[in-house]
Design a protein around this motif. Structure first.
Motif, PDB file in Angstrom:
ATOM      1  N   SER A 175       0.799  -1.223   0.000  1.00  0.00           N
ATOM      2  CA  SER A 175       0.000   0.000   0.000  1.00  0.00           C
ATOM      3  C   SER A 175       0.834   1.275   0.000  1.00  0.00           C
ATOM      4  O   SER A 175       0.288   2.355   0.150  1.00  0.00           O
ATOM      5  CB  SER A 175      -0.948  -0.002   1.198  1.00  0.00           C
ATOM      6  N   GLY A 176       2.132   1.167  -0.192  1.00  0.00           N
ATOM      7  CA  GLY A 176       2.963   2.369  -0.243  1.00  0.00           C
ATOM      8  C   GLY A 176       3.336   2.867   1.133  1.00  0.00           C
ATOM      9  O   GLY A 176       2.722   2.503   2.134  1.00  0.00           O
ATOM     10  N   SER A 177       4.322   3.714   1.171  1.00  0.00           N
ATOM     11  CA  SER A 177       4.812   4.247   2.446  1.00  0.00           C
ATOM     12  C   SER A 177       4.078   5.537   2.810  1.00  0.00           C
ATOM     13  O   SER A 177       3.536   6.219   1.934  1.00  0.00           O
ATOM     14  CB  SER A 177       6.311   4.540   2.349  1.00  0.00           C
ATOM     15  N   PRO A 178       4.092   5.899   4.074  1.00  0.00           N
ATOM     16  CA  PRO A 178       3.511   7.184   4.464  1.00  0.00           C
ATOM     17  C   PRO A 178       4.168   8.357   3.729  1.00  0.00           C
ATOM     18  O   PRO A 178       3.507   9.334   3.387  1.00  0.00           O
ATOM     19  CB  PRO A 178       3.761   7.254   5.971  1.00  0.00           C
ATOM     20  N   THR A 179       5.461   8.240   3.461  1.00  0.00           N
ATOM     21  CA  THR A 179       6.167   9.297   2.727  1.00  0.00           C
ATOM     22  C   THR A 179       5.633   9.422   1.304  1.00  0.00           C
ATOM     23  O   THR A 179       5.446  10.531   0.803  1.00  0.00           O
ATOM     24  CB  THR A 179       7.684   9.005   2.693  1.00  0.00           C
ATOM     25  N   PHE A 180       5.362   8.297   0.654  1.00  0.00           N
ATOM     26  CA  PHE A 180       4.772   8.335  -0.691  1.00  0.00           C
ATOM     27  C   PHE A 180       3.455   9.083  -0.664  1.00  0.00           C
ATOM     28  O   PHE A 180       3.213   9.964  -1.494  1.00  0.00           O
ATOM     29  CB  PHE A 180       4.554   6.908  -1.226  1.00  0.00           C
TER      30      PHE A 180
END
Length: 76
Positions: A56-61
């Protein structure tokens, strides 16, 4: 946290993935544009968009996407 919930779903990442899929359909976005605006690879974005992949992707993404969504993604 219930047994069927993942940390990502509790943090809202799953709903972010769904929203991103909706934006792709609504604005006919390209993975290349999103990847470029967020500083990630096209396969990274493709995995987020894939409904059968739990990535699900990183928080930074997500923070970068939110910051660049209008100016760098949709306007392209």
């Amino acid at each position: 946290m219930h047994t069927h919930e993942t940390p990502e779903s509790v943090m809202g990442m799953d709903s972010n993935c769904t929203k991103l899929r909706t934006l792709f359909l609504a604005f006919d976005l390209l993975t290349t544009n999103v990847a470029s605006a967020c500083g990630v690879s096209r396969p990274y974005v493709a995995r987020i968009l894939c409904e059968t992949d739990s990535f699900s992707g990183s928080p930074t993404f997500w923070a970068t996407l939110e910051k660049n969504l209008g100016a760098k993604v949709i306007e392209q």
